[in-house]
Design a protein around this motif. Structure first.
Motif, PDB file in Angstrom:
ATOM      1  N   ASP A   1      40.480  28.927  35.443  1.00  0.00           N
ATOM      2  CA  ASP A   1      39.591  29.801  36.214  1.00  0.00           C
ATOM      3  C   ASP A   1      38.171  29.704  35.683  1.00  0.00           C
ATOM      4  OD1 ASP A   1      38.730  31.728  38.024  1.00  0.00           O
ATOM      5  OD2 ASP A   1      39.498  33.421  36.873  1.00  0.00           O
ATOM      6  N   ASP A   2      37.212  29.915  36.571  1.00  0.00           N
ATOM      7  CA  ASP A   2      35.805  29.985  36.209  1.00  0.00           C
ATOM      8  C   ASP A   2      35.232  31.247  36.855  1.00  0.00           C
ATOM      9  OD1 ASP A   2      33.117  29.755  35.718  1.00  0.00           O
ATOM     10  OD2 ASP A   2      32.898  27.768  36.629  1.00  0.00           O
ATOM     11  N   ARG A   3      35.032  32.280  36.051  1.00  0.00           N
ATOM     12  CA  ARG A   3      34.528  33.557  36.576  1.00  0.00           C
ATOM     13  C   ARG A   3      33.032  33.530  36.838  1.00  0.00           C
ATOM     14  NH1 ARG A   3      37.574  38.563  33.851  1.00  0.00           N
ATOM     15  NH2 ARG A   3      38.226  39.213  35.918  1.00  0.00           N
ATOM     16  N   ASN A   4      32.373  32.417  36.553  1.00  0.00           N
ATOM     17  CA  ASN A   4      30.963  32.272  36.896  1.00  0.00           C
ATOM     18  C   ASN A   4      30.787  32.065  38.401  1.00  0.00           C
ATOM     19  OD1 ASN A   4      29.947  32.424  34.187  1.00  0.00           O
ATOM     20  ND2 ASN A   4      30.761  30.369  33.884  1.00  0.00           N
ATOM     21  N   ILE A   5      31.839  31.645  39.080  1.00  0.00           N
ATOM     22  CA  ILE A   5      31.802  31.464  40.527  1.00  0.00           C
ATOM     23  C   ILE A   5      31.870  32.843  41.176  1.00  0.00           C
ATOM     24  CG2 ILE A   5      33.019  30.495  42.523  1.00  0.00           C
ATOM     25  CD1 ILE A   5      33.993  28.270  40.645  1.00  0.00           C
ATOM     26  N   ASN A   6      30.997  33.097  42.108  1.00  0.00           N
ATOM     27  CA  ASN A   6      30.879  34.416  42.719  1.00  0.00           C
ATOM     28  C   ASN A   6      31.879  34.588  43.863  1.00  0.00           C
ATOM     29  OD1 ASN A   6      29.940  36.975  43.183  1.00  0.00           O
ATOM     30  ND2 ASN A   6      28.187  36.310  44.393  1.00  0.00           N
TER      31      ASN A   6
ATOM     32  N   ASP B   1      46.403  37.521  36.449  1.00  0.00           N
ATOM     33  CA  ASP B   1      46.476  38.267  37.707  1.00  0.00           C
ATOM     34  C   ASP B   1      45.441  37.729  38.697  1.00  0.00           C
ATOM     35  OD1 ASP B   1      44.029  39.422  37.038  1.00  0.00           O
ATOM     36  OD2 ASP B   1      44.762  41.477  37.087  1.00  0.00           O
ATOM     37  N   SER B   2      45.385  38.303  39.879  1.00  0.00           N
ATOM     38  CA  SER B   2      44.525  37.799  40.946  1.00  0.00           C
ATOM     39  C   SER B   2      43.032  37.987  40.694  1.00  0.00           C
ATOM     40  CB  SER B   2      44.901  38.445  42.275  1.00  0.00           C
ATOM     41  OG  SER B   2      46.109  37.899  42.702  1.00  0.00           O
ATOM     42  N   HIS B   3      42.676  38.807  39.736  1.00  0.00           N
ATOM     43  CA  HIS B   3      41.266  38.935  39.381  1.00  0.00           C
ATOM     44  C   HIS B   3      40.873  37.982  38.262  1.00  0.00           C
ATOM     45  CE1 HIS B   3      40.129  43.099  41.194  1.00  0.00           C
ATOM     46  NE2 HIS B   3      40.498  42.222  42.099  1.00  0.00           N
TER      47      HIS B   3
ATOM     48  N   ASN C   1      33.135  32.650  30.273  1.00  0.00           N
ATOM     49  CA  ASN C   1      33.763  32.958  31.566  1.00  0.00           C
ATOM     50  C   ASN C   1      34.639  31.821  32.097  1.00  0.00           C
ATOM     51  OD1 ASN C   1      32.985  35.627  31.916  1.00  0.00           O
ATOM     52  ND2 ASN C   1      31.022  35.043  32.802  1.00  0.00           N
ATOM     53  N   LEU C   2      34.911  30.825  31.281  1.00  0.00           N
ATOM     54  CA  LEU C   2      35.851  29.759  31.636  1.00  0.00           C
ATOM     55  C   LEU C   2      37.181  30.046  30.970  1.00  0.00           C
ATOM     56  CD1 LEU C   2      33.764  26.501  31.166  1.00  0.00           C
ATOM     57  CD2 LEU C   2      34.421  27.569  33.317  1.00  0.00           C
ATOM     58  N   LEU C   3      38.238  29.697  31.656  1.00  0.00           N
ATOM     59  CA  LEU C   3      39.583  29.839  31.126  1.00  0.00           C
ATOM     60  C   LEU C   3      40.264  28.486  31.305  1.00  0.00           C
ATOM     61  CD1 LEU C   3      41.375  32.135  29.997  1.00  0.00           C
ATOM     62  CD2 LEU C   3      42.198  32.483  32.303  1.00  0.00           C
TER      63      LEU C   3
ATOM     64  N   LEU D   1      40.435  32.129  45.463  1.00  0.00           N
ATOM     65  CA  LEU D   1      39.205  31.634  46.076  1.00  0.00           C
ATOM     66  C   LEU D   1      38.389  30.795  45.091  1.00  0.00           C
ATOM     67  CD1 LEU D   1      38.111  34.758  48.146  1.00  0.00           C
ATOM     68  CD2 LEU D   1      39.039  32.598  49.013  1.00  0.00           C
ATOM     69  N   ARG D   2      38.351  31.218  43.826  1.00  0.00           N
ATOM     70  CA  ARG D   2      37.635  30.439  42.817  1.00  0.00           C
ATOM     71  C   ARG D   2      38.315  29.101  42.579  1.00  0.00           C
ATOM     72  NH1 ARG D   2      37.279  35.686  40.518  1.00  0.00           N
ATOM     73  NH2 ARG D   2      38.966  35.230  39.051  1.00  0.00           N
ATOM     74  N   ARG D   3      39.651  29.101  42.558  1.00  0.00           N
ATOM     75  CA  ARG D   3      40.380  27.846  42.325  1.00  0.00           C
ATOM     76  C   ARG D   3      40.216  26.873  43.492  1.00  0.00           C
ATOM     77  NH1 ARG D   3      44.113  27.189  38.255  1.00  0.00           N
ATOM     78  NH2 ARG D   3      45.481  25.955  39.586  1.00  0.00           N
ATOM     79  N   LEU D   4      40.081  27.365  44.708  1.00  0.00           N
ATOM     80  CA  LEU D   4      39.845  26.472  45.850  1.00  0.00           C
ATOM     81  C   LEU D   4      38.549  25.696  45.676  1.00  0.00           C
ATOM     82  CD1 LEU D   4      40.953  28.572  48.947  1.00  0.00           C
ATOM     83  CD2 LEU D   4      41.953  26.436  48.125  1.00  0.00           C
TER      84      LEU D   4
END
Length: 176
Positions: free
Chosen positions: A47-52, A94-96, A23-25, A58-61
């Motif tokens: 990006d880290d999709r492990n962040i909820n 994209d934003s997701h 889930n890391l990019l 919002l994840r990048r912030l």
């Protein structure tokens, strides 16, 4: 990824495919100093999709506080901008947080038509009425006073605003 599944805004990443792992990019770059033979590896997180959190922004912030981040550029809000920027090697996110490439496989006719009205719209730029086309076009950039014509791509019984022109242009074809 299908164009209908894209969640705008979209961001251009570059020509190299990012690495996906757990889930890391991210991008990884390796460097060697030929004088000292020192080898270093640089990781830049996208990006880290492990962040909820629901969106890439919002994840990048959250990630900005802890990690070396890969810079993403200007947001892309319209499909036509993806079509213009895409090359066979260009990667987008994209934003997701879904990464994709846009492969140009169809041809579309580019024609220029007279701009009838420019209707200002607060916050989004303007809305254009174009001669011979029933639908209106939203755009973030208002045409200059000398730009009296709009280039439109005719694709699948619909039109996409391509750009502005000072004079009418000869009809051409574009890969989309």
């Amino acid at each position: 990824m299908k164009l209908a599944e894209i969640v705008f805004p979209v961001f251009r990443l570059g020509e190299k495919e990012p690495i996906k792992q757990d889930n890391l990019l991210y991008y990884r770059a390796e460097y060697s100093d030929k004088d000292t033979a020192k080898h270093t590896t640089n990781y830049r997180l996208i990006d880290d999709r492990n962040i909820n959190k629901p969106t890439l922004g919002l994840r990048r912030l959250i990630l900005l506080q802890k990690y070396n981040m890969f810079p993403i550029g200007t947001a892309i809000y319209f499909l036509i901008d993806i079509i213009k920027l895409a090359k066979s090697t260009t990667w987008f996110i994209d934003s997701h947080g879904n990464i994709f490439q846009h492969k140009k496989t169809k041809r579309a006719k580019l024609t220029t038509k007279k701009i009838n009205k420019v209707l200002p719209a607060d916050g989004i730029g303007c809305v254009l009425e174009i001669e011979g086309i029933a639908s209106r076009f939203k755009t973030m950039k208002q045409p200059e006073t000398y730009e009296q014509y709009a280039g439109v791509l005719h694709m699948d019984n619909s039109y996409l605003l391509y750009g502005y022109f000072e004079f009418p242009q000869k009809d051409t074809w574009r890969l989309v």
